[in-house]
Design a protein around this motif. Structure first.
Motif, PDB file in Angstrom:
ATOM      1  N   UNK A 147      -5.698   9.844 -16.590  1.00  0.00           N
ATOM      2  CA  UNK A 147      -6.889   9.396 -15.869  1.00  0.00           C
ATOM      3  C   UNK A 147      -6.803   7.933 -15.423  1.00  0.00           C
ATOM      4  N   UNK A 148      -5.958   7.126 -16.076  1.00  0.00           N
ATOM      5  CA  UNK A 148      -5.998   5.675 -15.880  1.00  0.00           C
ATOM      6  C   UNK A 148      -5.848   5.266 -14.411  1.00  0.00           C
ATOM      7  N   UNK A 149      -4.732   5.630 -13.788  1.00  0.00           N
ATOM      8  CA  UNK A 149      -4.517   5.231 -12.390  1.00  0.00           C
ATOM      9  C   UNK A 149      -5.540   5.839 -11.435  1.00  0.00           C
ATOM     10  N   UNK A 150      -5.818   7.145 -11.530  1.00  0.00           N
ATOM     11  CA  UNK A 150      -6.827   7.705 -10.618  1.00  0.00           C
ATOM     12  C   UNK A 150      -8.183   7.022 -10.724  1.00  0.00           C
ATOM     13  N   UNK A 151      -8.625   6.701 -11.941  1.00  0.00           N
ATOM     14  CA  UNK A 151      -9.929   6.059 -12.105  1.00  0.00           C
ATOM     15  C   UNK A 151      -9.928   4.666 -11.489  1.00  0.00           C
ATOM     16  N   UNK A 152      -8.900   3.866 -11.790  1.00  0.00           N
ATOM     17  CA  UNK A 152      -8.840   2.493 -11.281  1.00  0.00           C
ATOM     18  C   UNK A 152      -8.838   2.473  -9.757  1.00  0.00           C
ATOM     19  N   UNK A 153      -8.006   3.319  -9.147  1.00  0.00           N
ATOM     20  CA  UNK A 153      -7.921   3.303  -7.687  1.00  0.00           C
ATOM     21  C   UNK A 153      -9.145   3.950  -7.036  1.00  0.00           C
ATOM     22  N   UNK A 154      -9.706   4.985  -7.655  1.00  0.00           N
ATOM     23  CA  UNK A 154     -10.896   5.621  -7.085  1.00  0.00           C
ATOM     24  C   UNK A 154     -12.047   4.635  -6.998  1.00  0.00           C
ATOM     25  N   UNK A 155     -12.235   3.837  -8.050  1.00  0.00           N
ATOM     26  CA  UNK A 155     -13.363   2.915  -8.107  1.00  0.00           C
ATOM     27  C   UNK A 155     -13.119   1.681  -7.239  1.00  0.00           C
ATOM     28  N   UNK A 156     -11.913   1.108  -7.340  1.00  0.00           N
ATOM     29  CA  UNK A 156     -11.667  -0.156  -6.637  1.00  0.00           C
ATOM     30  C   UNK A 156     -11.463   0.026  -5.138  1.00  0.00           C
ATOM     31  N   UNK A 157     -10.765   1.085  -4.721  1.00  0.00           N
ATOM     32  CA  UNK A 157     -10.566   1.289  -3.287  1.00  0.00           C
ATOM     33  C   UNK A 157     -11.867   1.693  -2.599  1.00  0.00           C
ATOM     34  N   UNK A 158     -12.755   2.316  -3.351  1.00  0.00           N
ATOM     35  CA  UNK A 158     -14.096   2.615  -2.829  1.00  0.00           C
ATOM     36  C   UNK A 158     -14.776   1.320  -2.389  1.00  0.00           C
ATOM     37  N   UNK A 159     -14.711   0.299  -3.247  1.00  0.00           N
ATOM     38  CA  UNK A 159     -15.344  -0.981  -2.918  1.00  0.00           C
ATOM     39  C   UNK A 159     -14.609  -1.691  -1.780  1.00  0.00           C
ATOM     40  N   UNK A 160     -13.279  -1.674  -1.829  1.00  0.00           N
ATOM     41  CA  UNK A 160     -12.511  -2.334  -0.775  1.00  0.00           C
ATOM     42  C   UNK A 160     -12.840  -1.749   0.596  1.00  0.00           C
ATOM     43  N   UNK A 161     -13.060  -0.435   0.647  1.00  0.00           N
ATOM     44  CA  UNK A 161     -13.363   0.228   1.922  1.00  0.00           C
ATOM     45  C   UNK A 161     -14.645  -0.318   2.539  1.00  0.00           C
ATOM     46  N   UNK A 162     -15.651  -0.596   1.708  1.00  0.00           N
ATOM     47  CA  UNK A 162     -16.890  -1.177   2.225  1.00  0.00           C
ATOM     48  C   UNK A 162     -16.605  -2.515   2.906  1.00  0.00           C
ATOM     49  N   UNK A 163     -15.762  -3.331   2.269  1.00  0.00           N
ATOM     50  CA  UNK A 163     -15.441  -4.646   2.831  1.00  0.00           C
ATOM     51  C   UNK A 163     -14.682  -4.547   4.139  1.00  0.00           C
ATOM     52  N   UNK A 167     -14.915 -13.903   0.535  1.00  0.00           N
ATOM     53  CA  UNK A 167     -14.846 -13.853  -0.928  1.00  0.00           C
ATOM     54  C   UNK A 167     -13.498 -13.337  -1.426  1.00  0.00           C
ATOM     55  N   UNK A 168     -12.571 -13.050  -0.509  1.00  0.00           N
ATOM     56  CA  UNK A 168     -11.256 -12.545  -0.897  1.00  0.00           C
ATOM     57  C   UNK A 168     -11.275 -11.127  -1.422  1.00  0.00           C
ATOM     58  N   UNK A 169     -12.262 -10.337  -1.005  1.00  0.00           N
ATOM     59  CA  UNK A 169     -12.419  -8.986  -1.542  1.00  0.00           C
ATOM     60  C   UNK A 169     -11.905  -7.900  -0.607  1.00  0.00           C
ATOM     61  N   UNK A 170     -11.383  -8.269   0.548  1.00  0.00           N
ATOM     62  CA  UNK A 170     -10.808  -7.252   1.419  1.00  0.00           C
ATOM     63  C   UNK A 170      -9.326  -7.149   1.090  1.00  0.00           C
ATOM     64  N   UNK A 171      -9.044  -6.419   0.060  1.00  0.00           N
ATOM     65  CA  UNK A 171      -7.678  -6.268  -0.433  1.00  0.00           C
ATOM     66  C   UNK A 171      -7.559  -4.946  -1.175  1.00  0.00           C
ATOM     67  N   UNK A 172      -6.349  -4.381  -1.177  1.00  0.00           N
ATOM     68  CA  UNK A 172      -6.091  -3.162  -1.928  1.00  0.00           C
ATOM     69  C   UNK A 172      -5.635  -3.468  -3.359  1.00  0.00           C
ATOM     70  N   UNK A 173      -5.596  -4.744  -3.721  1.00  0.00           N
ATOM     71  CA  UNK A 173      -5.222  -5.137  -5.072  1.00  0.00           C
ATOM     72  C   UNK A 173      -6.359  -4.806  -6.040  1.00  0.00           C
ATOM     73  N   UNK A 174      -6.173  -3.832  -6.933  1.00  0.00           N
ATOM     74  CA  UNK A 174      -7.261  -3.436  -7.839  1.00  0.00           C
ATOM     75  C   UNK A 174      -7.765  -4.570  -8.713  1.00  0.00           C
ATOM     76  N   UNK A 175      -6.897  -5.545  -9.020  1.00  0.00           N
ATOM     77  CA  UNK A 175      -7.303  -6.646  -9.899  1.00  0.00           C
ATOM     78  C   UNK A 175      -8.453  -7.454  -9.310  1.00  0.00           C
TER      79      UNK A 175
END
Length: 234
Positions: free
Chosen positions: A12-28, A42-50
């Motif tokens: 679940x680790x990778x799918x959860x991290x990318x599902x949640x973070x790329x969701x937010x990046x898409x809005x930006x 704010x430096x938030x338009x990035x695919x970097x999950x960190x």
């Protein structure tokens, strides 16, 4: 086949991290396309999950749900959240109309990620019974499941969820302003729906629909996909 807790966390680790973070990046990304540079500044338009990970929402909450689900025998709705990407709707070129596309971006990315993970199941199947195939297929099932959950949850017409933003965009101005006033109470309404069981009653049919659609569009046997999801949830 029953996964141990460690195996469950691993798939679940990778799918959860990318599902949640790329969701937010898409809005930006979409907000920038329509004229709002707030997320970019704010430096938030990035695919970097960190850049998007929220220690509580992205890691702790999904982990606790996985542990509790394992202890209680499965069946929990896995969800979480990332740090919200800042969007100033007033800076969009057409604030009310463009809000629709900014809001749809997150669930839209989750749908495409669900398709990606479904294709990973196909790849695992094509690899046969090798060392990589089973973990890849189980991770694919986890990816489909978490993404369709986030998609279904965020499409609920409740501010501040994406579905609430979509409703505000589509409603006439007067009704939209009245509906938007719900937003400060939206999180508490969502918790109430969760603890009363109403949220699960509403979400499970949507989840089943999106799982079936992901199987259809990627050529997977729906029964096989459902079976793999049941394994990772058990």
């Amino acid at each position: 086949m029953e996964l141990t807790l460690i195996q469950k966390i691993a798939v679940f680790a990778l799918p959860v991290i990318f599902a949640i973070t790329l969701h937010e990046a898409a809005h930006g990304y979409v907000a920038r396309y329509f004229g709002d540079m707030t997320a970019a500044a704010a430096g938030r338009i990035t695919l970097n999950p960190l850049k998007h990970i929220d220690p509580v929402g992205t890691i702790l909450v999904p982990l606790v749900i996985l542990v509790m689900s394992k202890l209680l025998g499965g069946g929990a709705i896995l969800f979480g959240w990332a740090k919200p990407v800042p969007v100033n709707f007033a800076q969009l070129r057409r604030p009310k109309q463009d809000m629709l596309w900014v809001a749809l971006a997150g669930p839209g990315v989750n749908f495409f990620m669900a398709l990606f993970w479904a294709l990973m199941i196909q790849l695992g199947h094509a690899l046969g019974n090798g060392f990589v195939s089973a973990p890849l297929m189980l991770m694919g099932a986890s990816g489909v499941f978490i993404n369709v959950i986030l998609m279904a949850l965020n499409l609920l017409p409740l501010p501040p969820l994406d579905g609430g933003r979509i409703a505000v965009s589509l409603l006439p101005v007067k009704q939209a302003m009245q509906f938007a006033r719900i937003e400060p109470y939206g999180f508490f309404i969502l918790l109430g729906l969760l603890f009363t069981g109403i949220l699960g009653f509403v979400l499970w049919p949507l989840i089943s629909l999106f799982v079936g659609l992901a199987a259809l569009l990627t050529g997977l046997d729906p029964a096989q996909l459902v079976g793999l999801i049941q394994v990772v949830l058990a």
